[in-house]
Design an enzyme around this catalytic site. Structure first.
Site, PDB file in Angstrom:
ATOM      1  N   GLY A  67       0.822  -1.204   0.000  1.00  0.00           N
ATOM      2  CA  GLY A  67       0.000   0.000   0.000  1.00  0.00           C
ATOM      3  C   GLY A  67       0.856   1.253   0.000  1.00  0.00           C
TER       4      GLY A  67
ATOM      5  N   GLY B  76       0.013   8.945   2.565  1.00  0.00           N
ATOM      6  CA  GLY B  76       0.620  10.267   2.534  1.00  0.00           C
ATOM      7  C   GLY B  76       2.000  10.317   3.144  1.00  0.00           C
TER       8      GLY B  76
ATOM      9  N   GLY C   5       4.296   7.554   3.057  1.00  0.00           N
ATOM     10  CA  GLY C   5       5.245   6.587   2.520  1.00  0.00           C
ATOM     11  C   GLY C   5       4.570   5.370   1.919  1.00  0.00           C
TER      12      GLY C   5
ATOM     13  N   VAL D  12       4.504   1.001   1.618  1.00  0.00           N
ATOM     14  CA  VAL D  12       4.779  -0.192   2.419  1.00  0.00           C
ATOM     15  C   VAL D  12       4.860  -1.408   1.502  1.00  0.00           C
ATOM     16  CG1 VAL D  12       4.018  -1.629   4.338  1.00  0.00           C
ATOM     17  CG2 VAL D  12       3.531   0.817   4.359  1.00  0.00           C
TER      18      VAL D  12
ATOM     19  N   ASP E 227      -5.369   8.815  13.463  1.00  0.00           N
ATOM     20  CA  ASP E 227      -5.965   8.375  12.199  1.00  0.00           C
ATOM     21  C   ASP E 227      -6.436   6.919  12.296  1.00  0.00           C
ATOM     22  OD1 ASP E 227      -6.819   8.921   9.622  1.00  0.00           O
ATOM     23  OD2 ASP E 227      -4.964   8.249   8.697  1.00  0.00           O
TER      24      ASP E 227
END
Length: 360
Positions: free
Chosen positions: A106, A109, A111, A113, A235
């Site tokens: 994925g 905003g 970075g 992965v 978040d």
């Protein structure tokens, strides 16, 4: 004590970005895409412009020109840069000697992965690449050096849960590397696991109330533990909640601390970091928010999306364009309505949520 009229943000003093500081309006249309503030704009930066000025060459007492001295200084600097470059190459080589990086899992905003594994024992890992220009918040370590807050928080969690990889709700940081223009975080990767959004999709877009209860109970306990450690994730949402599916009872894991921060007593935040669709109502009305009430609001958002076949939007909810299913049990409706109370002071605390009859 900070009041809403104070100019400086008491919770985000080390954050570089100030792009989200202006007051949001509930009348404005919000993009449907579930982006975080960090996805929309990086920190605004400015650089000093140094104008070139011709200077007269003056000899010193030894007859050496200032140009020559400057060249000598640059030679020394070049040597330092070579040493730093060698150190960075060494760090990258060390990472590559220990881990194999595979396909991308994925991107957000802060970075990208990738899946991977540790060469030594083929232990599955997630490898997160964070460009340094997307490290929005920093904190000073013991030596006074500025460190990514995400790294600092994950180091704190790892230090307090030493030897408990796979046990704590937040995924564990195994190792991290600073290789110049980016940071590489090597994280535990639970297998098999999917994020809550995919887990919900696999179950037919909504979860039965009993399964949602199992997930929410674990999630509330996990974020309460973070709060007790003075950590504000900021978040919590379906994409940042992993569900381990290797047993009959789904297990919750929390990922992505890229927008998180350390909480001081009664910290008040005036820069919004998180998913705009999930902005707490107080941000619209007061241009500020606090850790506890915001996290409780996020619990409501997660539960709402788990039980309804639609994405949550604070603006639509405030405009009464989203409704809670009437067929839910009275206890579940009460829990959900309590979390989504528009006045933050009237929301229950996380501790009160833990004691709510619906979760017991």
């Amino acid at each position: 004590m900070t009041t809403p009229g104070d100019k400086k943000d008491s919770g985000d003093q080390d954050c570089k970005s100030r792009t989200a500081k202006r007051k949001a309006s509930p009348e404005k249309k919000t993009p449907i895409k579930r982006r975080r503030v960090a996805d929309q704009a990086g920190p605004s930066t400015s650089s000093d412009v140094v104008k070139g000025v011709k200077r007269k060459v003056v000899q010193d007492e030894e007859g050496t020109t200032k140009k020559a001295k400057r060249a000598k200084l640059l030679d020394h600097m070049s040597g330092d840069e070579e040493q730093a470059s060698s150190s960075l190459d060494s760090g990258k080589g060390e990472f590559q000697a220990r881990y194999v990086e595979e396909h991308q899992l994925g991107e957000g905003g802060c970075g990208a992965v990738f899946a991977g594994y540790r060469i030594e024992d083929r232990f599955p890992v997630a490898i997160k690449h964070i460009p340094k220009n997307k490290v929005y918040c920093k904190v000073a370590d013991e030596s006074g050096k500025k460190l990514s807050v995400e790294v600092a928080i994950m180091l704190k969690l790892a230090g307090e849960a030493e030897g408990s990889v796979g046990i704590s709700a937040p995924v564990s940081l195994l190792e991290w590397f600073d290789i110049g223009k980016e940071l590489i975080l090597v994280l535990e990767r639970p297998v098999p696991a999917v994020d809550l959004q995919k887990y919900k999709a696999e179950k037919g877009r909504t979860l039965p109330e009993d399964k949602a209860k199992v997930i929410l109970k674990q999630l509330v306990d996990a974020v309460k533990e973070l709060e007790d450690k003075h950590i504000f994730h900021r978040d919590i949402k379906g994409e940042n909640i992993l569900i381990e599916t290797g047993s009959d009872v789904p297990r919750v894991r929390i990922i992505d601390f890229g927008l998180s921060c350390f909480v001081k007593q009664r910290s008040l935040y005036r820069i919004f970091y998180g998913t705009p669709l999930h902005t707490p109502p107080e941000w619209y009305r007061r241009s500020c928010y606090r850790c506890g009430p915001t996290t409780v609001w996020q619990m409501g958002v997660v539960l709402y999306e788990a039980l309804h076949a639609r994405d949550f939007s604070t603006e639509r909810f405030l405009a009464k364009k989203l409704s809670i299913k009437k067929r839910l049990s009275a206890g579940c409706r009460n829990f959900l309505e309590a979390c989504l109370t528009t006045v933050p002071e009237k929301r229950p605390t996380l501790e009160e949520l833990q004691l709510h009859p619906w979760l017991r």
